[in-house]
Design an enzyme around this catalytic site. Structure first.
Site, PDB file in Angstrom:
ATOM      1  N   SER A  33      -9.641   2.386   2.829  1.00  0.00           N
ATOM      2  CA  SER A  33      -8.756   3.062   1.902  1.00  0.00           C
ATOM      3  C   SER A  33      -7.852   2.139   1.103  1.00  0.00           C
ATOM      4  O   SER A  33      -7.364   2.514   0.046  1.00  0.00           O
ATOM      5  CB  SER A  33      -7.883   4.058   2.670  1.00  0.00           C
TER       6      SER A  33
ATOM      7  N   SER B 288      -9.677   0.060   7.088  1.00  0.00           N
ATOM      8  CA  SER B 288      -9.125   0.146   5.738  1.00  0.00           C
ATOM      9  C   SER B 288      -8.452  -1.115   5.216  1.00  0.00           C
ATOM     10  O   SER B 288      -8.087  -1.184   4.052  1.00  0.00           O
ATOM     11  CB  SER B 288      -8.148   1.318   5.633  1.00  0.00           C
TER      12      SER B 288
ATOM     13  N   LYS C 245       0.851  -1.198   0.000  1.00  0.00           N
ATOM     14  CA  LYS C 245       0.000   0.000   0.000  1.00  0.00           C
ATOM     15  C   LYS C 245       0.883   1.244   0.000  1.00  0.00           C
ATOM     16  O   LYS C 245       1.882   1.311   0.729  1.00  0.00           O
ATOM     17  CB  LYS C 245      -0.903  -0.029   1.231  1.00  0.00           C
TER      18      LYS C 245
END
Ligand SMILES: [Mg+2]
Ligand SMILES: [Zn+2]
Lengths: 487, 501, 100
Positions: free
Chosen positions: A151, A175, A76
């Site tokens: 996210s 997330s 990420k």
């Protein structure tokens, strides 16, 4: 080996160790797949082919070994990797190449994990759909017109679509787990302090936690063991041994365990299809020999408002460093404007609408005169939510709920309604406020879209998630998306 | 418009307050391992943490906590059993994260005092107790260089350049409570407080307390009120960075405020900037539009809970307080009250004592610091303690004189050499070639030349007018550039002329 | 709950160094009203009085490092990401007088 991208992490590591394939071929197969499908998916912001192949070559040369050596992984974009662009999904960091590695990255590298690149995310991890990325949304591999969650939508979409068997996500309010739920993958938020935050670009320091994304519970456990453990560079890192997560995933036996169904994590806001799959999952757990009880956590009703005060408050301070002085974007430096003007212009143009909204909200909540009513009160509520957890764990070994209140919704549906977007995290936020570990894993489909089962455990009892998760998974392996959109 | 200091203080009562920032002398920074050595090339002592790079996290320096507790104990404070760091949020380019990690409502040390001595008009010393509000730990900022304006000032500059080497150096903030009852000498009390505090800190070994390098910096608060009235509105003067300036800042603020009050004007609560060059302050930002710092507990750090046994150990191991030590040594050295006062006023008592500790006789130490060194300090506008010579070096010069390898005159040249940065005394002796010429053979020629050059004087001496020898001694000394021992020269001259005393 | 005005949002934006235009301020003011209305719900929690605020999820204390110097970053790396640098320092536009 016909399709290396369909293997699990454990299978890949075993095949490499047995000489049936090699790390370079595995890396190349995944890079090829990314090249083929990511134009439609947009899970990656940056692909580091050279770096990935270099690590793979070192694994093949025998320089690095271990349970995940040679296994590809998607990182990420909120975690810094030396020399590799890190944007956090924001224009304000466009082009920045960090001069250092996050602790998580150091551990991945020394384990021989092959980092393929950086995945898309809501800007500064603020969002539940990845639509708040400054670089455009990621699409859900189950239906390209739908959101992949957020996210960390990029990480989950990459794993679900076989671009990578493993990914790293971060979870501040859900997330990792909510994207896992809506993409039909496994996502774990470890105990806060279980995985080092050093090198994780902070959104809300007291809540942020990095964790594994995978297609199987065992793969998640293997990755968990690689990245977890005490780090002296993170003052909030817990100086205790890593819970035996891999052992627990192997054990996969829940007979005699007590599982608590949280009364407050159901009803209003939860789709009927989601509630139905969840009810069936609870039946399955009973069938596996667990005793199921209902528990009540009355303050969970206040988790969402507490979160939306604490997280923006901390974010307003954490994001102050993006000021056009030391790194990142600078706008309007025409030789005449003052630094204050240039800073304000840069931040206004460099941050997206959701980030600005939360900065203003956090600035407000921390202002003298409002502090006690907002930030202070939210932290008291946090104590009460923790008390609820403690009391519930006196009655049950783990707690369960739906991981997300809905299945993946269409792109754009909630963009103009921040509160509706915030409600995606209804079920996940309590664990962040408390600090304990939680997992989402697939528990079937509703309207052809994945539903996630959430398991929550007491602080530093992460192994319980894997024990329950692996037992459940044995009855219902992860679903495979139709991928009918592939060119 | 100002009212003379003494006159102002007959009319108004002063209340003063001091906030002192001290850079600790730790090897590494407060929250990272970067070197704290002063004077490195810009931005060479920086890392992800002290640059505030995305993702970096702070870890507390244990030595900094220990030093702060020791400071608190030396100032008779209560030490917190549990406290936290907080974030103080405001934007400024010298602060990498745009918040300062500091302490807010939970400081490490609270509620202490420091006794300082000021002299009365009759020459007696009086002790004034300065109450301490808090001692807390925070991090220093970077340094900004303003380019394109006049004399490096921010005003009128075209752009600025930032160096973060200093950013993150542990900084202890020591805040007094309002100091009342300083009567006719608030400026003297302020100066004595900072001087005493500096001695305490130096004695603890926690900081090099060099005001000229910025490792000790003061903000001075002053207000005036009519006797019997409530306290007046205070001003806060920043950047007061020498002992002399502390005194001057209070003095000029008393004079300025008195003039305004006399004319019936209001004192604005404001920040003022002190200018070392003029000794005056100028108005800065008005406090009425002060920033809201939005303090909240630093989530990246965990609480600090000093163990009570550890604190007790630190307390037991504190060095003797400078004031106590001073009193004891005054007795040991049998100094007169007048001598002690003269030394205190000149700011040299501690230096004299340190020189004695380093092995010099008390009288010699006193003469150096009250004489040549005090004059040198005065003419260059610094405090004697700020001179670049240490008491140990002075003691070594005294030793060289006592051992006969320097004369008084040479010793002065050696001291000047050390002050000029030419190195240790021995090095100055060597490079300037200042050793006493005690070789009588080498002096014989000079003695002969002197007698030949002034036959008149030689005749007078031979005739029994021994006091005329002074002129010849002077010639020899001049010829040897002061490197001869005058008493040896005198003896040689008299021997040569066949005269006995 | 008092309604949040555009002027208040403008003040917050100044504190947060965000140059927002009028339409952005208006939009934020109305969104903030809605969000604050929702989060104000925590004020209803009746048993929060006397409860210790929870700032950390981990019950750790006294996490410290020894005072040991660690190698700093090479200066080229330090300045590599800077929008502007000069003489080994970060270059910034003129600073308004009296910001501190
Ligand atoms: Mg301070
Ligand atoms: Zn550093």
């Amino acid at each position: 080996m016909n399709d290396l991208t369909r293997l699990t992490a454990r299978e890949i590591a075993a095949a490499i160790a047995a000489g049936e394939t090699n790390a370079v071929d595995v890396a190349q197969a995944h890079l090829d797949r990314i090249a083929k499908i990511d134009g439609q998916l947009h899970a990656f912001l940056h692909v580091d082919s050279e770096g990935a192949l270099e690590t793979a070559r070192r694994v093949d040369a025998g320089e690095i070994s271990g349970p995940l050596a040679g296994v590809p992984l998607a990182l990420k974009d909120v975690i810094v990797q030396k020399g590799v662009p890190t944007t956090v999904g924001s224009r304000i960091l466009e082009g920045w190449r960090p001069p250092y590695d996050a602790t998580v990255v150091e551990r991945l590298k020394s384990a021989g994990v092959v980092i393929l690149g950086k995945t898309n995310m809501d800007e500064f991890a603020m969002g539940s759909s990845t639509e708040h990325s400054a670089y455009g949304p990621t699409h859900n591999p189950w239906d390209l017109d739908r959101i992949p969650g957020g996210s960390g939508g990029g990480s989950s979409a990459a794993v679900a679509s076989f671009e990578a068997p493993l990914a790293i996500g971060t979870d501040t309010g859900g997330s990792i787990r909510q994207p896992a739920a809506v993409t039909g993958t496994v996502g774990v938020k470890p105990t806060y302090g279980g995985v080092s935050r050093y090198g994780l670009v902070a959104f809300s320091s007291s809540l942020d936690q990095a964790g594994p994304c995978a297609r199987t519970v065992m793969d998640a456990a293997l990755l968990h063991e690689v990245i977890a453990g005490h780090d002296p560079r993170d003052s909030t890192s817990i100086p205790s041994p890593v819970p035996p997560v891999v052992e627990a995933a192997k054990q996969a036996d829940i007979s005699g365990m007590t599982i608590g169904v949280v009364k407050e994590l159901s009803g209003e806001g939860y789709q009927p299809g989601v509630e139905q799959r969840f009810a069936e999952a609870v039946e399955t757990l009973t069938g596996l020999g667990a005793k199921v009880v209902e528990v009540s956590c009355p303050h969970f009703a206040y988790a969402l408002p507490a979160y939306y005060l604490i997280a923006p408050s901390e974010a307003s301070s954490n994001l102050a460093r993006f000021d056009s002085v030391r790194y990142g974007l600078r706008v309007g430096d025409d030789g005449d404007r003052s630094l204050e003007e240039v800073m304000s212009l840069t931040r206004a143009q460099g941050f997206g609408a959701e980030v600005k909204r939360r900065i203003i909200l956090g600035t407000y909540a921390l202002s003298s005169g409002y502090y006690d009513a907002y930030y202070g009160q939210a932290q008291k509520v946090r104590s009460l939510i923790t008390r609820d957890f403690t009391e519930a764990f006196a009655l049950a070994d783990v707690l369960v709920s739906p991981a997300a209140p809905t299945v993946a919704f269409p792109l754009g549906e909630k963009l103009s309604d921040p509160l509706a977007m915030y409600r995606q995290d209804l079920a996940t936020i309590p664990s962040n406020l408390y600090g304990g570990p939680a997992m989402s894993l697939p528990c079937g489909l509703s309207d052809g879209l994945p539903v996630g089962l959430q398991i929550m455990a007491p602080t530093m009892r992460d192994e319980l998630l894997y024990r329950v998760g692996a037992a459940f998974e044995a009855t219902m392996p992860a679903p495979v998306p139709p991928l009918d959109w592939e060119a | 418009m100002t009212v003379p200091y003494a006159e102002a203080l007959q009319e108004f009562e002063p209340v003063i307050g001091l906030e002192t920032h001290v850079e600790l002398g730790t090897a590494s920074k407060m929250f990272c391992g970067c070197d704290t050595t002063f004077g490195a090339d810009p931005n060479t002592h920086t890392c992800p943490v002290c640059l505030g790079l995305p993702g970096a996290l702070p870890v507390v320096n244990e030595k900094a906590i220990e030093s702060t507790i020791r400071i608190g104990l030396a100032l008779h404070c209560d030490i917190a059993t549990w406290c936290r760091f907080a974030r103080k949020n405001y934007f400024y380019p010298d602060m990498p994260k745009n918040f300062q990690t500091s302490q807010y409502d939970e400081p490490l040390c609270t509620d202490g005092y420091l006794d300082v001595e000021v002299s009365n008009a009759d020459g007696t010393l009086e002790t004034v107790r300065v109450p301490i509000e808090r001692v807390h730990l925070e991090e220093d900022t970077g340094k900004t260089l303003h380019v394109g304006g006049a004399t490096g000032r921010i005003h009128g500059a075209s752009h600025s350049l930032v160096d973060y080497n200093r950013a993150g150096i542990p900084l202890v903030e020591i805040v007094t409570k309002p100091v009342v009852g300083t009567k006719h000498r608030p400026a003297e009390v302020a100066k004595a407080y900072v001087a005493e505090l500096r001695d305490v800190l130096r004695g603890l070994g926690v900081s090099d307390v060099k005001m000229e390098q910025g490792s000790l910096r003061c903000d001075v608060n002053v207000s005036l009120n009519k006797p019997g009235d409530d306290w007046g509105t205070r001003s806060e003067t920043k950047n007061v960075n020498s002992l002399r300036s502390v005194e001057r800042a209070v003095r000029s603020e008393v004079e300025r405020q008195a003039a305004r009050l006399r004319q019936g004007e209001r004192i604005v609560q404001e920040t003022r900037h002190f200018h070392e060059d003029t000794g005056l302050s100028t108005s800065g930002r008005s406090k009425e539009e002060a920033t809201d710092y939005r303090y909240f507990p630093e989530p990246d750090l965990v609480p600090v809970a000093p163990d009570t046994d550890w604190v007790a150990e630190l307390k037991a191991a504190l060095p003797e307080a400078p004031s106590v030590r001073r009193r004891r040594l005054i007795e040991q050295l049998a100094l007169s009250a007048l001598d002690a006062e003269a030394m205190t006023n000149a700011g040299v008592l501690d230096l004299v004592l340190a020189t004695v500790d380093a092995g010099a006789p008390a009288a010699e130490a006193r003469n150096w610091w009250l004489g040549h060194l005090a004059q040198t300090a005065n003419s260059s506008g610094v405090e004697p303690a700020e001179l670049s010579i240490t008491p140990a070096q002075v003691a070594r010069v005294v030793g060289l004189v006592a051992g006969g390898s320097l004369t008084a005159g040479l010793a002065r040249q050696v001291v000047d050499g050390v002050l000029a940065g030419e190195g240790e005394p021995e090095a100055v002796v060597a490079t300037r070639g200042l050793a006493v010429v005690s070789d009588e053979g080498a002096l014989a020629t000079a003695v002969d030349e002197a007698i030949a050059a002034d036959a008149d004087a030689a005749d007078k001496i031979r005739a029994g007018k021994v006091q005329a020898v002074g002129a010849l001694v002077g010639r020899v000394m001049k010829a040897t550039r002061g490197q001869a021992d005058a008493s040896v020269v005198r003896r040689l001259l008299l021997e040569r002329l066949g005269v006995t005393e | 709950m008092a309604e949040i005005t555009r002027a208040e949002v403008a003040h917050l934006a100044r504190l947060a160094r965000l140059a927002l235009d009028d339409s952005e301020l208006d939009r934020l003011a109305s969104q903030l009203d809605v969000i604050l209305g929702a989060v104000a719900k925590i004020g209803e929690v009746s048993d929060a009085e006397g409860v210790t605020p929870m700032t950390h999820a981990v019950p750790l204390e006294n996490v410290m490092r020894p005072d040991v110097v660690v190698t700093s970053l090479p200066r080229d790396d330090v300045l590599a990401g800077a929008p502007a640098a000069e003489d080994g320092r970060f270059r910034v536009p003129r600073i308004l007088d009296d910001e501190t």
